[in-house]
Design an enzyme around this catalytic site. Structure first.
Site, PDB file in Angstrom:
ATOM      1  N   LYS A  22       0.844  -1.209   0.000  1.00 55.63           N
ATOM      2  CA  LYS A  22       0.000   0.000   0.000  1.00 55.63           C
ATOM      3  C   LYS A  22       0.879   1.259   0.000  1.00 55.63           C
ATOM      4  O   LYS A  22       0.659   2.177  -0.776  1.00 55.63           O
ATOM      5  CB  LYS A  22      -0.878   0.014   1.240  1.00 55.63           C
ATOM      6  N   ASN A  23       1.917   1.271   0.856  1.00 57.53           N
ATOM      7  CA  ASN A  23       2.691   2.502   1.030  1.00 57.53           C
ATOM      8  C   ASN A  23       3.702   2.737  -0.082  1.00 57.53           C
ATOM      9  O   ASN A  23       4.436   3.723  -0.051  1.00 57.53           O
ATOM     10  CB  ASN A  23       3.374   2.499   2.405  1.00 57.53           C
ATOM     11  N   CYS A 116      -5.034  12.694  11.950  1.00 53.99           N
ATOM     12  CA  CYS A 116      -5.686  11.432  11.582  1.00 53.99           C
ATOM     13  C   CYS A 116      -5.719  10.597  12.863  1.00 53.99           C
ATOM     14  O   CYS A 116      -5.389  11.074  13.946  1.00 53.99           O
ATOM     15  CB  CYS A 116      -4.901  10.742  10.485  1.00 53.99           C
ATOM     16  N   ARG A 121      -0.719  15.101  12.137  1.00 56.53           N
ATOM     17  CA  ARG A 121       0.149  14.649  11.044  1.00 56.53           C
ATOM     18  C   ARG A 121       0.711  15.913  10.377  1.00 56.53           C
ATOM     19  O   ARG A 121       0.248  16.352   9.348  1.00 56.53           O
ATOM     20  CB  ARG A 121      -0.613  13.796  10.045  1.00 56.53           C
TER      21      ARG A 121
HETATM   22  C1  EPZ Z   1       4.167   6.909   6.110  1.00 59.60           C
HETATM   23  O1  EPZ Z   1       3.410   7.927   6.741  1.00 59.60           O
HETATM   24  C2  EPZ Z   1       3.229   5.712   5.997  1.00 59.60           C
HETATM   25  N1  EPZ Z   1       2.074   6.067   5.168  1.00 59.60           N
HETATM   26  C3  EPZ Z   1       2.756   5.291   7.387  1.00 59.60           C
HETATM   27  O2  EPZ Z   1       1.953   4.134   7.220  1.00 59.60           O
HETATM   28  C4  EPZ Z   1       3.978   4.926   8.223  1.00 59.60           C
HETATM   29  O3  EPZ Z   1       3.554   4.613   9.533  1.00 59.60           O
HETATM   30  C5  EPZ Z   1       4.945   6.121   8.263  1.00 59.60           C
HETATM   31  O4  EPZ Z   1       5.293   6.518   6.926  1.00 59.60           O
HETATM   32  C6  EPZ Z   1       6.226   5.788   9.006  1.00 59.60           C
HETATM   33  O5  EPZ Z   1       6.843   4.708   8.393  1.00 59.60           O
HETATM   34  C7  EPZ Z   1       2.200   6.032   3.815  1.00 59.60           C
HETATM   35  O6  EPZ Z   1       3.263   5.759   3.301  1.00 59.60           O
HETATM   36  C8  EPZ Z   1       0.977   6.346   3.022  1.00 59.60           C
HETATM   37  P1  EPZ Z   1       6.301  10.198   8.337  1.00 59.60           P
HETATM   38  P2  EPZ Z   1       4.006   9.447   6.820  1.00 59.60           P
HETATM   39  O7  EPZ Z   1       6.227  11.452   7.550  1.00 59.60           O
HETATM   40  O8  EPZ Z   1       4.692   9.754   5.556  1.00 59.60           O
HETATM   41  C9  EPZ Z   1       6.362  13.345  11.890  1.00 59.60           C
HETATM   42  C10 EPZ Z   1       0.096   2.742   7.581  1.00 59.60           C
HETATM   43  O9  EPZ Z   1      -0.400   2.238   8.595  1.00 59.60           O
HETATM   44  N2  EPZ Z   1       6.402  14.370  10.824  1.00 59.60           N
HETATM   45  O10 EPZ Z   1       7.516   9.344   8.250  1.00 59.60           O
HETATM   46  O11 EPZ Z   1       2.915  10.335   7.275  1.00 59.60           O
HETATM   47  C11 EPZ Z   1       4.996  12.679  11.954  1.00 59.60           C
HETATM   48  O12 EPZ Z   1       4.103  13.439  12.740  1.00 59.60           O
HETATM   49  C12 EPZ Z   1       0.565   4.182   7.591  1.00 59.60           C
HETATM   50  O13 EPZ Z   1       0.282   2.131   6.503  1.00 59.60           O
HETATM   51  C13 EPZ Z   1       6.613  15.701  11.169  1.00 59.60           C
HETATM   52  O14 EPZ Z   1       6.748  16.039  12.342  1.00 59.60           O
HETATM   53  O15 EPZ Z   1       5.062   9.263   7.999  1.00 59.60           O
HETATM   54  C14 EPZ Z   1       5.286  11.347  12.573  1.00 59.60           C
HETATM   55  O16 EPZ Z   1       5.333  11.477  13.984  1.00 59.60           O
HETATM   56  C15 EPZ Z   1       0.334   4.860   8.928  1.00 59.60           C
HETATM   57  N3  EPZ Z   1       6.627  16.636  10.186  1.00 59.60           N
HETATM   58  C16 EPZ Z   1       6.690  11.014  12.060  1.00 59.60           C
HETATM   59  O17 EPZ Z   1       7.242  12.252  11.586  1.00 59.60           O
HETATM   60  C17 EPZ Z   1       6.465  16.325   8.867  1.00 59.60           C
HETATM   61  O18 EPZ Z   1       6.518  17.232   8.002  1.00 59.60           O
HETATM   62  C18 EPZ Z   1       6.682  10.000  10.915  1.00 59.60           C
HETATM   63  O19 EPZ Z   1       5.971  10.568   9.867  1.00 59.60           O
HETATM   64  C19 EPZ Z   1       6.253  14.966   8.530  1.00 59.60           C
HETATM   65  C20 EPZ Z   1       6.235  14.004   9.528  1.00 59.60           C
END
Ligand code: EPZ
Length: 418
Positions: A22-23, A116, A121
């Protein structure tokens, strides 16, 4: 609202073919609009997040056609640069269209993805990096209006956290930017590498280095390509935990040995025998009772994946001993705990730490899913529990798992969608 009715305590045995990731498919579909050409994507799972992405592609003016698990997207006629609220809100990860819309249309207007189920997020890392590339960003009233006055210019960007989404958006903005972009402390999840592979097939010039550095040399245009999505490592780990709870024996096909290597020691520590039969298949055999995993701390790749925390916690609710979970990635990713307690689990949460004292048996109950991976955890726990478990909020499950009840019934589970 659909529900799953699970008859628990049934041993699983048989073969599971794991779906496409999916990701990986979501950012690849979003990036396909940059080609303004036809792209053929194989191993695309039938899940609601893909359906939501297709609705966005259709709205933007693309032609999409699903044949089996192959999705054909033609973005020649793309004509819009905005995504309406109702489409953005269906799926938070639609923010990944930001980078590709900037590259193909020079501007983008979409609403803030908003929080979410996993907590806030933020997208500050996305926007800071894009601003460094010359993007003008107006944020107001929940709306993002972005304009690249001239084409974006490549530059050196260091991420304070290896954010998956920020890395993806910067990659998509960099492929047609003027000059080179160097992303330091980039995420290096397999889904990032799959996206880079797809973009390279489309003519992008990308180099990913093992030390979390990605270098992109901007080109004038991209063309269509054919690509097969990598296996879904989180779905694989979910099915392994489903097999582990009832002393099951499962054969998993269409997995990637490298991508799930960080989870194998967890299953072995729990007393399971995991044997790779080839690069893309494995056998897992579980003991009559699992041992508790002492410590599970979620980390960016190649550490233990946050998306697997909930299913592995469900597995540990019936293990022999005490396990500690530390959720380092998201601030609110224990919503499945209250529901696991209804099934008789013994779990205490303090901030980002959860302590699970394994119990002999869970007992069936009515439980409510609140997010995608929490829903998967409730299915794993329901499979293990004595008696009937009803899981509501199945729409969350359908976001990321293709026909999960059929997959599990084919290896001996008794699950009905009502
Ligand atoms: C991706 O989300 C995945 N989703 C998530 O999978 C996965 O849990 C996550 O990466 C971590 O591996 C998709 O790929 C569609 P991040 P993403 O940006 O991109 C903080 C599932 O269950 N952050 O790595 O949103 C954020 O708040 C889903 O399949 C900032 O602070 O994850 C979080 O605490 C859930 N500022 C952490 O980083 C930003 O600008 C990780 O977020 C961006 C993120």
């Amino acid at each position: 609202m659909a529900e799953l009715l699970i008859e628990g305590s049934r041993r699983l045995e048989g073969e599971i073919k794991v779906q496409g990731a999916k990701n990986s498919v979501l950012p690849i579909l979003a990036s396909s609009i940059i080609c303004k050409d036809e792209c053929i994507i194989h191993n695309c799972p039938h899940i609601s997040d893909v359906k939501a992405t297709i609705k966005i592609l259709d709205y933007l003016g693309c032609k999409t056609r699903f044949e089996g698990n192959t999705l054909i997207v033609n973005s020649k006629e793309i004509s819009k640069n905005n995504i309406p609220d109702f489409l953005m809100r269906e799926m938070r990860s639609s923010i990944i269209f930001l980078g590709s819309l900037i590259s193909v249309m020079g501007s983008a207007k979409l609403c803030f993805p908003g929080g979410c189920e996993l907590g806030p997020r933020p997208i500050d890392l996305h926007l800071d990096g894009l601003r460094q590339m010359g993007l003008l960003v107006n944020e107001g009233h929940g709306i993002l209006e972005c304009e690249a006055a001239t084409s974006l210019r490549g530059c050196n960007i260091t991420l304070s956290f290896p954010s998956v989404g920020a890395t993806e958006n910067l990659l998509l903005a960099a492929v047609l930017a003027k000059g080179n972009t160097v992303i330091t402390n980039a995420a290096k999840e397999p889904e990032i590498i799959d996206l880079a592979d797809f973009l390279s097939k489309c003519g992008a010039r990308i180099k990913c280095y093992g030390d979390s550095t990605i270098i992109v040399e901007g080109v004038d245009r991209l063309h269509g390509a054919e690509h097969t999505i990598i296996p879904d490592r989180i779905a694989a780990i979910t099915y392994m935990s489903a097999g582990a709870v009832n002393a099951g024996k499962l054969f998993l096909k269409n997995i990637s040995k490298d991508h799930i290597s960080s989870a194998v020691p967890i299953f072995e520590e729990a007393g399971c025998i995991v044997k790779f039969l080839s690069e893309d298949s494995l056998k897992i055999e579980a003991p009559s009772r699992l041992y508790a995993n002492r410590l599970i701390r979620t980390m960016p790749y190649p550490g233990f994946p946050t998306d697997a925390q909930a299913p592995i916690m469900a597995m540990n609710t019936v293990s022999d001993g005490t396990s500690m979970f530390i959720e380092n990635i998201f601030s609110n990713r224990y919503k499945h705990v209250d529901e696991l307690l209804r099934l008789g689990a013994d779990i205490k949460v303090e901030g980002k730490v959860a302590i699970v004292d394994g119990v002999r048996r869970l007992s069936g109950a009515k439980v409510k899913a609140m997010d995608l991976r929490g829903a998967a955890a409730l299915v794993v726990a329901g499979l293990s529990a004595e008696g009937k478990t009803t899981v509501t909020g199945v729409n969350y499950l359908d976001r990321g798992y293709e026909n999960i009840e059929t997959v599990l019934c084919n290896v001996g589970a008794n699950i009905k969608r009502i």
